[in-house]
Design an enzyme around this catalytic site. Structure first.
Site, PDB file in Angstrom:
ATOM      1  N   HIS A  57      -0.336 -21.371  32.316  1.00  0.00           N
ATOM      2  CA  HIS A  57       0.264 -20.592  33.411  1.00  0.00           C
ATOM      3  C   HIS A  57       0.061 -19.106  33.126  1.00  0.00           C
ATOM      4  O   HIS A  57       0.115 -18.661  31.991  1.00  0.00           O
ATOM      5  CB  HIS A  57       1.756 -20.921  33.521  1.00  0.00           C
ATOM      6  CG  HIS A  57       2.376 -20.400  34.772  1.00  0.00           C
ATOM      7  ND1 HIS A  57       2.763 -19.082  34.896  1.00  0.00           N
ATOM      8  CD2 HIS A  57       2.652 -20.990  35.956  1.00  0.00           C
ATOM      9  CE1 HIS A  57       3.257 -18.899  36.117  1.00  0.00           C
ATOM     10  NE2 HIS A  57       3.198 -20.036  36.780  1.00  0.00           N
ATOM     11  N   GLU A  75      -4.073 -21.055  40.932  1.00  0.00           N
ATOM     12  CA  GLU A  75      -3.006 -20.083  41.179  1.00  0.00           C
ATOM     13  C   GLU A  75      -3.557 -18.673  41.047  1.00  0.00           C
ATOM     14  O   GLU A  75      -3.632 -18.134  39.930  1.00  0.00           O
ATOM     15  CB  GLU A  75      -1.887 -20.266  40.153  1.00  0.00           C
ATOM     16  CG  GLU A  75      -1.213 -21.609  40.184  1.00  0.00           C
ATOM     17  CD  GLU A  75       0.247 -21.494  39.790  1.00  0.00           C
ATOM     18  OE1 GLU A  75       1.089 -21.817  40.615  1.00  0.00           O
ATOM     19  OE2 GLU A  75       0.524 -21.047  38.674  1.00  0.00           O
TER      20      GLU A  75
HETATM   21  C1  PEP Z   1       4.300 -20.212  39.855  1.00  0.00           C
HETATM   22  O1  PEP Z   1       5.172 -19.880  39.094  1.00  0.00           O
HETATM   23  O2  PEP Z   1       3.318 -20.807  39.425  1.00  0.00           O
HETATM   24  C2  PEP Z   1       4.414 -19.883  41.262  1.00  0.00           C
HETATM   25  C3  PEP Z   1       3.490 -20.307  42.061  1.00  0.00           C
HETATM   26  O3  PEP Z   1       5.524 -19.165  41.624  1.00  0.00           O
HETATM   27  P1  PEP Z   1       5.918 -18.736  43.124  1.00  0.00           P
HETATM   28  O4  PEP Z   1       5.870 -19.999  43.947  1.00  0.00           O
HETATM   29  O5  PEP Z   1       7.287 -18.181  43.004  1.00  0.00           O
HETATM   30  O6  PEP Z   1       4.901 -17.735  43.574  1.00  0.00           O
END
Ligand code: PEP
Length: 251
Positions: free
Chosen positions: A99, A168
């Site tokens: 992450h 992400e």
């Molecule tokens: C995350 O922590 O991976 C994330 C996507 O957070 P958020 O949904 O708050 O953007």
């Protein structure tokens, strides 16, 4: 086996009290009694894994799983404060690895993530491998795919069916600036083309109940990783319900 249904992951990070964790987990479990076309993975803080598991195992549901948010890059030994894959393998089926908050706050790099993926697989825990670009200007499908190839470099192709990818974009996490769903679908498609069709690709970055369907309707996006919106039981259940609803495929 990783589910063929849309997969919704809740990343609670370091935000819940024990009471919060139990309340959210119980609400999600109750709502899932009526949902059979979605797989949900709750990722509590390490210390709440056991109580959440205890709570959920009283009335287990096959589509509600538990994941950890991290593991050590070491298997055992003199590593003060670390928690290894083998310590939690009986508590979780999944673990979030790589992450961006591990990278920016704890100096983890692609090699660290790679070691953790191997350890998770060795202990029969499915890794949820996060990958994304730091800034919007860095945004390119090739950048993301190449980064993922480096992270997975020593992982055999047979293992890909045991891995979830969470695309992400770092600039979309915690910002309310979610990525364009068409672009995310393009990234997911490319990951599958270049690495393997066996890989399931989730999207994460400011997902909520308002925008979740934009992603879920796409053919190559297999689910969502949800941060902030997973801390509100009703909001998170709504996202699960949208995924369960099986939106028509326009991808
Ligand atoms: C995350 O922590 O991976 C994330 C996507 O957070 P958020 O949904 O708050 O953007």
């Amino acid at each position: 086996m990783i589910s063929e249904h849309p997969i919704i992951v809740a990343n609670w990070k370091m935000n819940t009290t024990l009471a919060d964790a139990i309340i959210i987990a119980s609400s999600v479990r109750k709502a899932l009694e009526e949902m059979h076309h979605v797989e949900v993975i709750l990722c509590p803080e390490f210390v709440w894994l056991y109580p959440v598991k205890e709570k959920l195992s009283k009335f287990p549901l096959s589509n509600l799983k538990i994941g950890a948010q991290n593991i050590s890059q070491f298997d055992n030994g003199s590593y003060t404060g670390e928690i290894s894959a083998q310590m939690i393998k009986n508590l979780v089926q999944f673990v979030i690895l790589g992450h961006s908050e591990r990278i920016s706050n704890f100096d983890e790099d692609e090699n660290t993530t790679n070691k953790k993926i191997k350890l998770a697989l060795d202990h029969d825990i499915y890794p949820i491998v996060c990958v994304g670009e730091r800034t919007k200007s860095e945004t390119s499908v090739t950048f993301v795919v190449n980064k993922l190839k480096r992270i997975l470099k020593t992982i055999s192709h047979e293992e890909y069916q045991n891995i979830l990818i969470a695309y992400e974009p770092i600039w979309a996490i915690g910002t309310d600036k979610e990525a364009e769903s068409d672009y995310v679908d393009e990234v997911a498609k490319k990951i599958k083309e270049e690495l393997s069709d066996d890989l399931k690709v989730l999207y994460g970055g400011s997902v909520d109940s308002e925008n979740a369907s934009n992603y879920l309707i796409h053919r190559h996006i297999d689910g969502l990783l949800v941060g902030r919106a997973s801390l509100k039981a009703r909001e998170f259940v709504e996202i699960c319900s949208l995924a369960n609803g099986g939106c028509d495929d326009i991808g």
